[in-house]
Design a protein around this motif. Structure first.
Motif, PDB file in Angstrom:
ATOM      1  N   GLU A   4       0.825  -1.206   0.000  1.00 19.81           N
ATOM      2  CA  GLU A   4       0.000   0.000   0.000  1.00 19.81           C
ATOM      3  C   GLU A   4       0.858   1.255   0.000  1.00 19.81           C
ATOM      4  OE1 GLU A   4      -3.273   2.218   2.845  1.00 19.81           O
ATOM      5  OE2 GLU A   4      -2.947   0.071   3.120  1.00 19.81           O
ATOM      6  N   SER A   5       1.925   1.240   0.797  1.00 18.90           N
ATOM      7  CA  SER A   5       2.826   2.391   0.844  1.00 18.90           C
ATOM      8  C   SER A   5       3.489   2.629  -0.516  1.00 18.90           C
ATOM      9  CB  SER A   5       3.905   2.183   1.907  1.00 18.90           C
ATOM     10  OG  SER A   5       3.324   2.126   3.176  1.00 18.90           O
ATOM     11  N   LEU A   6       3.924   1.541  -1.158  1.00 18.78           N
ATOM     12  CA  LEU A   6       4.540   1.685  -2.483  1.00 18.78           C
ATOM     13  C   LEU A   6       3.526   2.217  -3.496  1.00 18.78           C
ATOM     14  CD1 LEU A   6       6.817  -1.463  -2.860  1.00 18.78           C
ATOM     15  CD2 LEU A   6       7.517   0.913  -2.692  1.00 18.78           C
ATOM     16  N   TYR A   7       2.294   1.726  -3.408  1.00 21.23           N
ATOM     17  CA  TYR A   7       1.253   2.180  -4.307  1.00 21.23           C
ATOM     18  C   TYR A   7       0.998   3.673  -4.111  1.00 21.23           C
ATOM     19  CZ  TYR A   7      -3.228   2.596  -6.660  1.00 21.23           C
ATOM     20  OH  TYR A   7      -4.253   2.997  -7.474  1.00 21.23           O
ATOM     21  N   VAL A   8       0.921   4.118  -2.866  1.00 21.03           N
ATOM     22  CA  VAL A   8       0.700   5.539  -2.562  1.00 21.03           C
ATOM     23  C   VAL A   8       1.873   6.365  -3.061  1.00 21.03           C
ATOM     24  CG1 VAL A   8       0.519   7.217  -0.675  1.00 21.03           C
ATOM     25  CG2 VAL A   8      -0.871   5.153  -0.637  1.00 21.03           C
ATOM     26  N   LEU A   9       3.105   5.887  -2.824  1.00 16.83           N
ATOM     27  CA  LEU A   9       4.281   6.613  -3.286  1.00 16.83           C
ATOM     28  C   LEU A   9       4.335   6.700  -4.811  1.00 16.83           C
ATOM     29  CD1 LEU A   9       7.160   5.450  -0.927  1.00 16.83           C
ATOM     30  CD2 LEU A   9       6.276   7.758  -1.202  1.00 16.83           C
ATOM     31  N   ALA A  10       3.991   5.619  -5.469  1.00 14.61           N
ATOM     32  CA  ALA A  10       4.040   5.600  -6.933  1.00 14.61           C
ATOM     33  C   ALA A  10       2.988   6.512  -7.547  1.00 14.61           C
ATOM     34  CB  ALA A  10       3.850   4.177  -7.441  1.00 14.61           C
ATOM     35  N   ASN A  11       1.880   6.709  -6.849  1.00 11.10           N
ATOM     36  CA  ASN A  11       0.807   7.542  -7.381  1.00 11.10           C
ATOM     37  C   ASN A  11       0.690   8.888  -6.678  1.00 11.10           C
ATOM     38  OD1 ASN A  11      -0.123   5.699  -9.338  1.00 11.10           O
ATOM     39  ND2 ASN A  11      -0.971   4.456  -7.695  1.00 11.10           N
ATOM     40  N   GLU A  12       1.691   9.291  -5.995  1.00 10.87           N
ATOM     41  CA  GLU A  12       1.683  10.582  -5.319  1.00 10.87           C
ATOM     42  C   GLU A  12       1.678  11.689  -6.371  1.00 10.87           C
ATOM     43  OE1 GLU A  12       4.204  12.838  -1.856  1.00 10.87           O
ATOM     44  OE2 GLU A  12       5.187  11.351  -3.070  1.00 10.87           O
ATOM     45  N   PRO A  13       1.022  12.801  -6.097  1.00 11.95           N
ATOM     46  CA  PRO A  13       0.934  13.881  -7.092  1.00 11.95           C
ATOM     47  C   PRO A  13       2.297  14.398  -7.555  1.00 11.95           C
ATOM     48  CG  PRO A  13      -0.663  14.258  -5.372  1.00 11.95           C
ATOM     49  CD  PRO A  13       0.158  13.085  -4.946  1.00 11.95           C
TER      50      PRO A  13
ATOM     51  N   ALA B 285       3.531  12.163 -10.167  1.00 15.83           N
ATOM     52  CA  ALA B 285       2.787  12.384 -11.401  1.00 15.83           C
ATOM     53  C   ALA B 285       3.280  13.641 -12.110  1.00 15.83           C
ATOM     54  CB  ALA B 285       1.303  12.486 -11.104  1.00 15.83           C
ATOM     55  N   LEU B 286       3.532  14.679 -11.331  1.00 12.19           N
ATOM     56  CA  LEU B 286       4.058  15.906 -11.928  1.00 12.19           C
ATOM     57  C   LEU B 286       5.450  15.681 -12.516  1.00 12.19           C
ATOM     58  CD1 LEU B 286       2.866  18.567  -9.342  1.00 12.19           C
ATOM     59  CD2 LEU B 286       1.979  18.152 -11.643  1.00 12.19           C
ATOM     60  N   PHE B 287       6.269  14.876 -11.840  1.00 15.67           N
ATOM     61  CA  PHE B 287       7.596  14.560 -12.365  1.00 15.67           C
ATOM     62  C   PHE B 287       7.474  13.828 -13.690  1.00 15.67           C
ATOM     63  CE2 PHE B 287      11.018  11.411 -12.772  1.00 15.67           C
ATOM     64  CZ  PHE B 287      12.091  12.272 -12.921  1.00 15.67           C
ATOM     65  N   ARG B 288       6.565  12.856 -13.746  1.00 12.53           N
ATOM     66  CA  ARG B 288       6.388  12.111 -14.997  1.00 12.53           C
ATOM     67  C   ARG B 288       5.858  13.019 -16.108  1.00 12.53           C
ATOM     68  NH1 ARG B 288       6.304   6.206 -13.938  1.00 12.53           N
ATOM     69  NH2 ARG B 288       6.605   6.031 -11.693  1.00 12.53           N
ATOM     70  N   LEU B 289       4.972  13.915 -15.751  1.00 12.95           N
ATOM     71  CA  LEU B 289       4.462  14.877 -16.715  1.00 12.95           C
ATOM     72  C   LEU B 289       5.590  15.776 -17.234  1.00 12.95           C
ATOM     73  CD1 LEU B 289       1.936  16.011 -18.105  1.00 12.95           C
ATOM     74  CD2 LEU B 289       1.648  17.513 -16.158  1.00 12.95           C
ATOM     75  N   GLN B 290       6.443  16.209 -16.297  1.00 14.32           N
ATOM     76  CA  GLN B 290       7.583  17.042 -16.674  1.00 14.32           C
ATOM     77  C   GLN B 290       8.520  16.274 -17.616  1.00 14.32           C
ATOM     78  OE1 GLN B 290      10.150  18.046 -13.428  1.00 14.32           O
ATOM     79  NE2 GLN B 290      11.305  19.544 -14.598  1.00 14.32           N
ATOM     80  N   GLU B 291       8.762  15.015 -17.333  1.00 19.08           N
ATOM     81  CA  GLU B 291       9.600  14.190 -18.201  1.00 19.08           C
ATOM     82  C   GLU B 291       8.997  14.108 -19.599  1.00 19.08           C
ATOM     83  OE1 GLU B 291       9.948  10.339 -16.450  1.00 19.08           O
ATOM     84  OE2 GLU B 291      12.036  10.654 -15.908  1.00 19.08           O
ATOM     85  N   HIS B 292       7.693  13.865 -19.643  1.00 14.66           N
ATOM     86  CA  HIS B 292       7.016  13.752 -20.935  1.00 14.66           C
ATOM     87  C   HIS B 292       7.132  15.051 -21.727  1.00 14.66           C
ATOM     88  CE1 HIS B 292       4.022  12.848 -23.955  1.00 14.66           C
ATOM     89  NE2 HIS B 292       3.373  13.944 -23.613  1.00 14.66           N
TER      90      HIS B 292
END
Length: 121
Positions: free
Chosen positions: A19-28, A31-38
């Motif tokens: 659950e902790s990994l899931y929360v960390l992976a989907n933390e805003p 998401a912003l970092f991945r958006l920035q990468e894209h």
């Protein structure tokens, strides 16, 4: 008895960890970092496409201007046919007048010679 209790504790720990990994992976922020990468990866290509489109737009605007100018020139030419017809009729009239003058002038040069007999000059 310790074994099932231990398995229950391990299951709880792994569930909490998952659950902790899931929360960390989907933390805003992730998401912003991945958006920035894209954006960082795709921005140069998008900028190139924008530049190409602007260049094509300029070329097409130039072609449109050329076609419109040619159309207006052709329309002016068709509108000027009246003037060309008038010029044609005036030229024909002036040619006819010149021929009349030449004919009249030819007669006048012949007539004085006829007035003076060849032996009297």
């Amino acid at each position: 008895m310790e074994e099932p209790e231990m398995q229950l504790k391990v299951k709880k720990v792994t569930d909490k960890f998952t659950e902790s990994l899931y929360v960390l992976a989907n933390e805003p922020s992730v998401a912003l970092f991945r958006l920035q990468e894209h954006v960082r990866r795709s921005l140069p290509e998008l900028a190139q496409h924008k530049s190409d489109m602007q260049s094509w737009e300029e070329q097409s605007q130039g072609a449109i201007y050329t076609v419109e100018y040619a159309c207006s020139a052709i329309k002016s030419m068709t509108d000027s046919s009246v003037y060309f017809k008038s010029i044609d009729s005036l030229l024909k009239h002036s040619i006819a007048m010149k021929e009349q003058l030449n004919t009249a002038q030819g007669r006048s040069t012949i007539t004085p010679q006829a007035k003076n007999p060849p032996g009297t000059s």
